[in-house]
Design an enzyme around this catalytic site. Sequence first.
Site, PDB file in Angstrom:
ATOM      1  N   HIS A   1     -40.644 -34.561 -16.352  1.00 16.37           N
ATOM      2  CA  HIS A   1     -40.738 -34.230 -17.771  1.00 16.37           C
ATOM      3  C   HIS A   1     -40.492 -35.415 -18.693  1.00 16.37           C
ATOM      4  O   HIS A   1     -41.247 -35.632 -19.635  1.00 16.37           O
ATOM      5  CB  HIS A   1     -39.739 -33.122 -18.093  1.00 16.37           C
ATOM      6  CG  HIS A   1     -39.880 -32.570 -19.482  1.00 16.37           C
ATOM      7  ND1 HIS A   1     -41.004 -31.901 -19.906  1.00 16.37           N
ATOM      8  CD2 HIS A   1     -39.036 -32.613 -20.557  1.00 16.37           C
ATOM      9  CE1 HIS A   1     -40.852 -31.536 -21.173  1.00 16.37           C
ATOM     10  NE2 HIS A   1     -39.677 -31.970 -21.591  1.00 16.37           N
TER      11      HIS A   1
ATOM     12  N   SER B   1     -42.104 -33.569 -25.509  1.00 14.57           N
ATOM     13  CA  SER B   1     -41.523 -32.254 -25.268  1.00 14.57           C
ATOM     14  C   SER B   1     -41.594 -31.371 -26.521  1.00 14.57           C
ATOM     15  O   SER B   1     -42.655 -31.209 -27.108  1.00 14.57           O
ATOM     16  CB  SER B   1     -40.084 -32.418 -24.763  1.00 14.57           C
ATOM     17  OG  SER B   1     -39.545 -31.206 -24.307  1.00 14.57           O
TER      18      SER B   1
ATOM     19  N   ASP C   1     -44.068 -31.716 -13.798  1.00 12.91           N
ATOM     20  CA  ASP C   1     -43.095 -31.297 -14.805  1.00 12.91           C
ATOM     21  C   ASP C   1     -42.645 -29.871 -14.482  1.00 12.91           C
ATOM     22  O   ASP C   1     -43.447 -28.940 -14.512  1.00 12.91           O
ATOM     23  CB  ASP C   1     -43.739 -31.353 -16.191  1.00 12.91           C
ATOM     24  CG  ASP C   1     -42.759 -31.074 -17.320  1.00 12.91           C
ATOM     25  OD1 ASP C   1     -41.627 -30.638 -17.044  1.00 12.91           O
ATOM     26  OD2 ASP C   1     -43.140 -31.306 -18.487  1.00 12.91           O
TER      27      ASP C   1
END
Length: 416
Positions: A360, A232, A326
């Site tokens: 994610h 991320s 995601d």
Amino acid sequence: MAYSQIRLKILPSIRSLFDEPLQLKVEGLAPHKSVELRSKLVDDRGVTFRASAVYKADETGQVDVCCSPSLRGSYTGVEPMGLFWAMAPDTPHSKFLKKNVLTPTRVELEALSGETGEVLASEINDRGYMIEGVKRIPVQDGSIRGVLFVPPGNGPFPGVIDLYTSGGGLCEPRGSLLASKGYVVLALAYYGYQDLPKNPKALHLEYFEEAVTYLRTRPEVSGPGIGIISISHSGSLALAMSSFFPGISATVCINSCIGNSLIPLHYKDIVMPPLTPVMKNVKITESGLLNMYDILPDNALEINRASVPPIERASCHFLFAAAEDDLSSKSLTFTRWAADTLRKHGKQSFQVVTYPKSGHFLEVPHMPFYRSGFHAAVGGNVVFGGEPKAHCEAQVDLWERVQDFFRRHLYNKSAL
């Protein structure tokens, strides 16, 4: 039915590493009888996670989750680790939290009569994070803060810096499990930890340069280069480190934003401004959650190029992993852009792997699926995307790929 003859077995042992698969069996049931299996754990925040599944015993009175299908419950079909990855929190929008990796995560397992609900058998699975002999060493060296994990044995071992996502603090499960596979891992905090600023106005790449030097000069670490694993927000940091620093041999970016985000990133006389979020692009789902998929602008546009690290300068190998579902970031778009950029500059030392129906937070295998949670960037609960089963399968596959990637690019070839 003689309950004393019913056994819930965990194979090969009731103790395992968190990322290891298990075989669960119930024996001694009446043939073809219904049995409900339940799992429960309490994380380090005190949040309870649970899963359940109903099975039918075979003609011998046995249920083996590795070959018996769940008929209903938290999942259906043959799912050997379903009672682990399908666990959902009692408190909505909660992410499984493990702060103290010196103690295992305890999972309570029960077999209940499908007719009466009575508990027929129970067992405990302690899922640890460190094999015997792994050292956990708190790091306060110069300005850097974190924890160093050193495998047992004579070494030296390949070194890896583990960067987690935004939110501050320190996350240790991935690093401790990697150390159990034979890597010296520096789980590196970069804000909101000990005396590091809680809400920094900017990040300075010199801090991460100091961490690279620290790890490379540890006597337990082999050379010539080290690895980085990121997810991320930290993906852009990993890319900047790989672009500007020598001594990086292999970098993993999982669902990464390629451009700098949130706050400015400084390095010497260079300032990489954050990509400006487009708040009007945030959507609200039917369940009231926020969808952040379109919040960041296109980093390929010339106006945003100052926010993007010059990855064409990097000499390391890259592994990019992107979840196709995601919903908190355009991970797939960003990953393809990074691959195209490297390719245009004659770079071929990268891999791209994508995962359909996954969300994610691609983390270590069998981690409870994190469907939604609070995100400070928008001040509310956001949806992270993915379907539990596909997401679980992606985590298992990616974990193996990460280890293979580091083995190929960090281990001294002559020692293999």
